[in-house]
Write a protein that holds these residues in place. Structure first.
Motif, PDB file in Angstrom:
ATOM      1  N   VAL A  69      76.812  57.582  80.484  1.00 43.80           N
ATOM      2  CA  VAL A  69      75.733  57.059  81.304  1.00 43.80           C
ATOM      3  C   VAL A  69      75.397  57.993  82.465  1.00 43.80           C
ATOM      4  CG1 VAL A  69      74.986  55.082  82.674  1.00 43.80           C
ATOM      5  CG2 VAL A  69      76.439  54.723  80.694  1.00 43.80           C
ATOM      6  N   GLN A  70      76.403  58.592  83.088  1.00 43.37           N
ATOM      7  CA  GLN A  70      76.152  59.412  84.265  1.00 43.37           C
ATOM      8  C   GLN A  70      75.223  60.586  83.942  1.00 43.37           C
ATOM      9  OE1 GLN A  70      79.610  61.295  85.902  1.00 43.37           O
ATOM     10  NE2 GLN A  70      78.613  61.827  87.833  1.00 43.37           N
ATOM     11  N   ARG A  71      75.503  61.323  82.877  1.00 40.93           N
ATOM     12  CA  ARG A  71      74.689  62.480  82.531  1.00 40.93           C
ATOM     13  C   ARG A  71      73.300  62.065  82.054  1.00 40.93           C
ATOM     14  NH1 ARG A  71      72.349  66.870  83.564  1.00 40.93           N
ATOM     15  NH2 ARG A  71      71.910  68.261  81.798  1.00 40.93           N
ATOM     16  N   TYR A  72      73.226  61.029  81.242  1.00 39.76           N
ATOM     17  CA  TYR A  72      71.934  60.642  80.692  1.00 39.76           C
ATOM     18  C   TYR A  72      71.060  59.911  81.715  1.00 39.76           C
ATOM     19  CZ  TYR A  72      73.140  62.233  76.054  1.00 39.76           C
ATOM     20  OH  TYR A  72      73.456  63.028  74.985  1.00 39.76           O
ATOM     21  N   THR A  73      71.667  59.379  82.764  1.00 40.66           N
ATOM     22  CA  THR A  73      70.872  58.846  83.860  1.00 40.66           C
ATOM     23  C   THR A  73      70.127  59.975  84.568  1.00 40.66           C
ATOM     24  OG1 THR A  73      72.412  57.013  84.187  1.00 40.66           O
ATOM     25  CG2 THR A  73      70.951  57.529  86.006  1.00 40.66           C
ATOM     26  N   GLN A  74      70.796  61.118  84.749  1.00 39.82           N
ATOM     27  CA  GLN A  74      70.131  62.288  85.328  1.00 39.82           C
ATOM     28  C   GLN A  74      68.996  62.773  84.437  1.00 39.82           C
ATOM     29  OE1 GLN A  74      73.302  65.091  85.954  1.00 39.82           O
ATOM     30  NE2 GLN A  74      74.352  63.815  87.469  1.00 39.82           N
ATOM     31  N   LEU A  75      69.218  62.792  83.123  1.00 36.21           N
ATOM     32  CA  LEU A  75      68.164  63.200  82.200  1.00 36.21           C
ATOM     33  C   LEU A  75      66.994  62.210  82.226  1.00 36.21           C
ATOM     34  CD1 LEU A  75      70.202  64.415  79.077  1.00 36.21           C
ATOM     35  CD2 LEU A  75      69.143  65.796  80.864  1.00 36.21           C
ATOM     36  N   MET A  76      67.297  60.925  82.369  1.00 38.24           N
ATOM     37  CA  MET A  76      66.237  59.923  82.449  1.00 38.24           C
ATOM     38  C   MET A  76      65.385  60.136  83.693  1.00 38.24           C
ATOM     39  SD  MET A  76      64.820  57.214  81.070  1.00 38.24           S
ATOM     40  CE  MET A  76      65.977  56.355  79.993  1.00 38.24           C
ATOM     41  N   GLN A  77      66.024  60.446  84.823  1.00 37.00           N
ATOM     42  CA  GLN A  77      65.270  60.732  86.043  1.00 37.00           C
ATOM     43  C   GLN A  77      64.388  61.958  85.868  1.00 37.00           C
ATOM     44  OE1 GLN A  77      68.569  60.971  88.760  1.00 37.00           O
ATOM     45  NE2 GLN A  77      68.242  58.900  89.536  1.00 37.00           N
ATOM     46  N   GLN A  78      64.905  62.968  85.147  1.00 34.73           N
ATOM     47  CA  GLN A  78      64.116  64.164  84.897  1.00 34.73           C
ATOM     48  C   GLN A  78      62.935  63.859  83.980  1.00 34.73           C
ATOM     49  OE1 GLN A  78      66.534  67.464  83.715  1.00 34.73           O
ATOM     50  NE2 GLN A  78      64.781  68.791  83.244  1.00 34.73           N
ATOM     51  N   ALA A  79      63.133  62.987  83.005  1.00 35.93           N
ATOM     52  CA  ALA A  79      62.051  62.633  82.088  1.00 35.93           C
ATOM     53  C   ALA A  79      60.970  61.812  82.779  1.00 35.93           C
ATOM     54  CB  ALA A  79      62.621  61.855  80.907  1.00 35.93           C
ATOM     55  N   LEU A  80      61.333  61.095  83.831  1.00 31.88           N
ATOM     56  CA  LEU A  80      60.354  60.285  84.548  1.00 31.88           C
ATOM     57  C   LEU A  80      59.475  61.097  85.477  1.00 31.88           C
ATOM     58  CD1 LEU A  80      62.624  57.246  85.417  1.00 31.88           C
ATOM     59  CD2 LEU A  80      60.613  57.157  83.957  1.00 31.88           C
ATOM     60  N   LEU A  81      59.885  62.326  85.838  1.00 31.28           N
ATOM     61  CA  LEU A  81      59.127  63.152  86.768  1.00 31.28           C
ATOM     62  C   LEU A  81      57.922  63.773  86.082  1.00 31.28           C
ATOM     63  CD1 LEU A  81      61.947  64.998  88.710  1.00 31.28           C
ATOM     64  CD2 LEU A  81      60.319  63.385  89.663  1.00 31.28           C
ATOM     65  N   PRO A  82      56.819  63.971  86.814  1.00 29.02           N
ATOM     66  CA  PRO A  82      55.687  64.713  86.259  1.00 29.02           C
ATOM     67  C   PRO A  82      56.073  66.154  85.945  1.00 29.02           C
ATOM     68  CG  PRO A  82      55.056  63.483  88.233  1.00 29.02           C
ATOM     69  CD  PRO A  82      56.544  63.426  88.140  1.00 29.02           C
ATOM     70  N   GLU A  83      55.260  66.814  85.083  1.00 31.17           N
ATOM     71  CA  GLU A  83      55.582  68.170  84.635  1.00 31.17           C
ATOM     72  C   GLU A  83      55.600  69.155  85.785  1.00 31.17           C
ATOM     73  OE1 GLU A  83      56.565  69.272  81.771  1.00 31.17           O
ATOM     74  OE2 GLU A  83      56.469  67.325  80.796  1.00 31.17           O
ATOM     75  N   ARG A  94      61.991  62.452  96.172  1.00 31.20           N
ATOM     76  CA  ARG A  94      62.176  61.197  96.909  1.00 31.20           C
ATOM     77  C   ARG A  94      61.285  60.069  96.391  1.00 31.20           C
ATOM     78  NH1 ARG A  94      63.498  62.258 103.041  1.00 31.20           N
ATOM     79  NH2 ARG A  94      64.356  64.348 102.969  1.00 31.20           N
ATOM     80  N   SER A  95      60.700  60.213  95.251  1.00 31.42           N
ATOM     81  CA  SER A  95      59.731  59.231  94.785  1.00 31.42           C
ATOM     82  C   SER A  95      60.277  58.306  93.714  1.00 31.42           C
ATOM     83  CB  SER A  95      58.484  59.939  94.240  1.00 31.42           C
ATOM     84  OG  SER A  95      58.852  60.787  93.163  1.00 31.42           O
ATOM     85  N   ILE A  96      61.401  58.653  93.070  1.00 27.40           N
ATOM     86  CA  ILE A  96      61.890  57.868  91.943  1.00 27.40           C
ATOM     87  C   ILE A  96      63.339  57.475  92.171  1.00 27.40           C
ATOM     88  CG2 ILE A  96      62.431  57.920  89.487  1.00 27.40           C
ATOM     89  CD1 ILE A  96      60.060  59.696  89.064  1.00 27.40           C
ATOM     90  N   GLN A  97      63.607  56.173  92.063  1.00 24.51           N
ATOM     91  CA  GLN A  97      64.969  55.653  92.097  1.00 24.51           C
ATOM     92  C   GLN A  97      65.144  54.818  90.837  1.00 24.51           C
ATOM     93  OE1 GLN A  97      66.907  56.458  94.703  1.00 24.51           O
ATOM     94  NE2 GLN A  97      68.722  55.185  94.473  1.00 24.51           N
ATOM     95  N   LEU A  98      66.126  55.144  90.046  1.00 26.06           N
ATOM     96  CA  LEU A  98      66.302  54.532  88.740  1.00 26.06           C
ATOM     97  C   LEU A  98      67.250  53.338  88.817  1.00 26.06           C
ATOM     98  CD1 LEU A  98      65.553  54.824  85.743  1.00 26.06           C
ATOM     99  CD2 LEU A  98      67.561  56.277  85.470  1.00 26.06           C
ATOM    100  N   LYS A  99      66.890  52.256  88.130  1.00 23.51           N
ATOM    101  CA  LYS A  99      67.736  51.075  88.039  1.00 23.51           C
ATOM    102  C   LYS A  99      67.855  50.685  86.577  1.00 23.51           C
ATOM    103  CE  LYS A  99      68.220  46.319  89.697  1.00 23.51           C
ATOM    104  NZ  LYS A  99      67.601  45.244  90.511  1.00 23.51           N
TER     105      LYS A  99
END
Length: 661
Positions: A69-83, A94-99
């Motif tokens: 979960v720890q590593r893939y949470t970081q990847l999920m945050q990266q996937a949520l960011l614009p290109e 500072r715009s995205i906090q994942l839950k």
């Protein structure tokens, strides 16, 4: 053996090969695009990802996600960011906090199963919170600025072993130092929680496990975070492998909380029991609740009703300069083997924030608060004791007389002021301890001695006893009929019995008492005189009738009204409160505690004198003494009552003797 080693190495390579982060990042981007097309991603600072959607989208990848979960949470945050922000570390924006919202198929496990084998895996379990820190800033991305070439360096901070950059890599030949740029860095708001294994999960003879947790408060909940020490939580998250100081082989277990919820075990089926109870009258309802309270204990109807009153309490009163507590404190004193401890344990089980402690097993710091140094934090902090952990709940103290006197003094302030004042290690604080105290103790001589007075039998200071609303003396009387009933009750308890429909089970009773606590019955103006007259009468005939006794009577009447789910205090509630108080007084002089009924109160010296003056008119002191003696009232009591009634203006002295005003 060489081929065996080779096969093991191939198996390990296959295990690691499944973590193809580049390919999995692409899967996560496709998953995010699908959520956006279905309008499941809201434009908020906090992005909620339901893992049930990920399981539906790609079950095989979802299983890999849940194991790391720890590593893939970081990847999920990266996937949520614009290109356009993909080249910058994802948390700098500072715009995205994942839950993460745990999948419905994830079942809770035991606290002791959260072990090193679960590192990195998403787990869910129940626990009790014992400590909550203040909000601590945690640097997630450290940004450094070079004043020579105006370049910025963003470094992701993984753990406490992070070492900041000292020199700019582009200006290394000039030995240009880097400047920490706090306005470009990313800080998380972190709270440190210490949780403990729940009592019902601890194996016999074992000590409760303790685990430190980290929770990153979300931007929209930083001001509404409401977890307090003593709360029972269901946590979802994963273990973090944190290296210990001066060692690269040992890991410290830190639990990263992704989501939590307060435990609420009630179901819709339980709500049906409330409708059945509403159809019962006041006496029938109280009798049913008493039968449902500790049904394995024979008799003791009045102490059981007192415990129920302690669980629901009265109504607090506040003004500009003072507050009057709502808690109904109870003290049970009795011979050995009269079920005092079982009553206390059942009381703590029925409370959402119930704690049971015993005698010498508790110290002054364990009851109030201890000053400790929390690992990973500077300075000292307060670790709450039992009375603070049970705030807005019930603290049951068994073997109350076995507590040391210096430890027992810590309870004085809690019983009346509902606070605990601490002045230790430079920390001066007044902590809330709105705790109901239900205690049990043995008489001074182990068994109640009828030849001794009440004060001589109770080995407790009078100032402490007066803070309890009710003091019951539970005695073991030889009684042929009662002993036969008790023997039959105990013998039948060993038989296999079906659930009695007339008795509420533990969860139903717990739910009903929670509903009672939400009711705030009001006092009718016409009933105020009842309390006033009762108090004046008690002051005339009792030596220990203090203003606290009046407040206790009001609280007990409100508690009875709460048990009936009534919005107003009725005459029935006042009568029952008086009967509770009368039963506690009778218990100290050898009377038996009977069942609930609206019986006429026994005659007292004050009531006898008033009745004689009302029936006969003016009477001299000698006539009063003679008539009162026939009703069992001695001359000394008559003289004392006459003086008090005269002082308060209830009677006057005329030419023919004493007469009512």
């Amino acid at each position: 053996s060489a081929s065996k080693m080779q096969n093991m190495q191939i198996a390990k390579n296959k295990e690691f090969a499944k973590y193809d982060y580049d390919a999995h990042l692409q899967i996560l981007k496709e998953f995010v695009a699908k959520l956006r097309s279905e309008n499941k991603l809201e434009d908020k600072p906090t992005v909620e990802i339901f893992l049930d959607d990920l399981i539906t989208f790609n079950p095989e990848f979802a299983q890999i996600f849940l194991e790391n979960v720890q590593r893939y949470t970081q990847l999920m945050q990266q996937a949520l960011l614009p290109e356009e922000l993909a080249q910058i570390p994802e948390r700098v924006s500072r715009s995205i906090q994942l839950k993460l919202i745990a999948p419905s198929q994830l079942q809770p496990i035991a606290f002791r199963d959260v072990n090193p084998q679960k590192i990195g895996k998403l787990v869910k379990f129940n626990s009790t919170c014992t400590f909550v820190s203040q909000t601590i800033p945690e640097c997630a991305v450290a940004s450094f600025f070079c004043e020579r070439c105006n370049s910025a360096q963003h470094i992701i901070v993984i753990n406490d072993a992070f070492k900041p950059m000292k020199m700019c890599p582009q200006c290394e030949e000039f030995k240009q130092p880097l400047v920490f740029a706090g306005h470009l860095s990313k800080f998380n708001q972190v709270k440190v929680l210490v949780i403990q294994e729940q009592p019902d999960e601890i194996p016999p003879g074992a000590t409760p496990r303790v685990l430190s947790c980290i929770y990153k408060t979300l931007p929209d909940e930083s001001a509404s975070f409401s977890v307090r020490p003593g709360d029972k939580l269901q946590l979802t998250g994963y273990l973090l492998p944190t290296p210990m100081q001066n060692s690269v082989y040992k890991l410290d277990q830190i639990f990263q909380i992704e989501n939590f919820s307060l435990l609420n075990q009630q179901t819709q089926q339980i709500q049906k029991s409330k409708l059945k109870l509403n159809k019962l009258s006041g006496e029938q309802l109280l009798n049913k609740l008493i039968k449902s309270f500790a049904p394995t204990i024979f008799g003791n109807e009045m102490p059981k009703l007192a415990c129920l009153c302690s669980l629901v309490g009265g109504c607090a009163a506040f003004s500009t300069d003072i507050s009057i507590r709502a808690n109904v404190n109870l003290l049970l004193i009795g011979d050995p083997g009269v079920s005092k401890s079982q009553l206390l344990k059942f009381t703590s089980m029925l409370s959402q924030r119930g704690i049971y402690i015993s005698g010498r097993g508790a110290s002054g710091a364990g009851l109030t608060a201890a000053v400790v140094k929390i690992p990973g934090m500077t300075g000292f902090s307060l670790e709450p004791g039992a009375l603070i952990l049970a705030d807005s709940g019930v603290c049951c103290i068994d073997e109350f007389d076995k507590l040391l006197e210096e430890d027992r003094t810590a309870i004085y302030e809690v019983l009346e002021q509902q606070t605990i004042s601490i002045s230790k290690a430079g920390i001066n604080a007044s902590l809330n301890a709105r705790t109901t105290v239900v205690s049990a103790a043995n008489p001074r001589y182990s068994k109640w001695d009828d030849t001794k007075s009440l004060k001589e039998n109770i080995d407790l200071p009078e100032a402490l006893i007066s803070r309890f609303d009710l003091v019951y003396v539970m005695r073991d009387f030889p009684d042929d009929e009662k002993d036969l009933q008790l023997a039959e009750f105990v013998a039948q308890g060993h038989l296999v019995q079906k659930q009695d429909d007339e008795v509420l089970n533990l969860q139903e009773l717990k739910f009903y008492l929670e509903q009672c606590q939400k009711v705030m019955p009001k006092l009718k103006p016409e009933l105020i005189n009842r309390f006033v007259d009762n108090y004046v009468s008690d002051r005339c005939e009792k030596d220990l009738a203090t203003p606290r006794a009046l407040l206790s009577q009001v609280r007990l009447a409100q508690a009875i009204a709460k048990l009936r789910l009534s919005e107003y205090v009725e005459e029935f509630d006042i009568d029952m409160a008086r009967q509770l108080i009368k039963a506690s007084e009778e218990s100290a002089v050898g009377q038996k505690l009977g069942e609930i009924s609206r019986k006429q109160e026994p005659q007292t010296a004050s009531s006898v004198v008033k009745k004689l003056l009302k029936e006969n008119g003016a009477m001299t002191l000698k006539e009063l003494i003679k008539k009162a003696k026939e009703k069992g009232i001695v001359a000394e009591q008559v003289e004392k009552v006459i003086d008090r009634l005269f002082q308060i203006g209830a009677i006057k002295e005329g030419d023919d003797g004493w007469e009512l005003q």
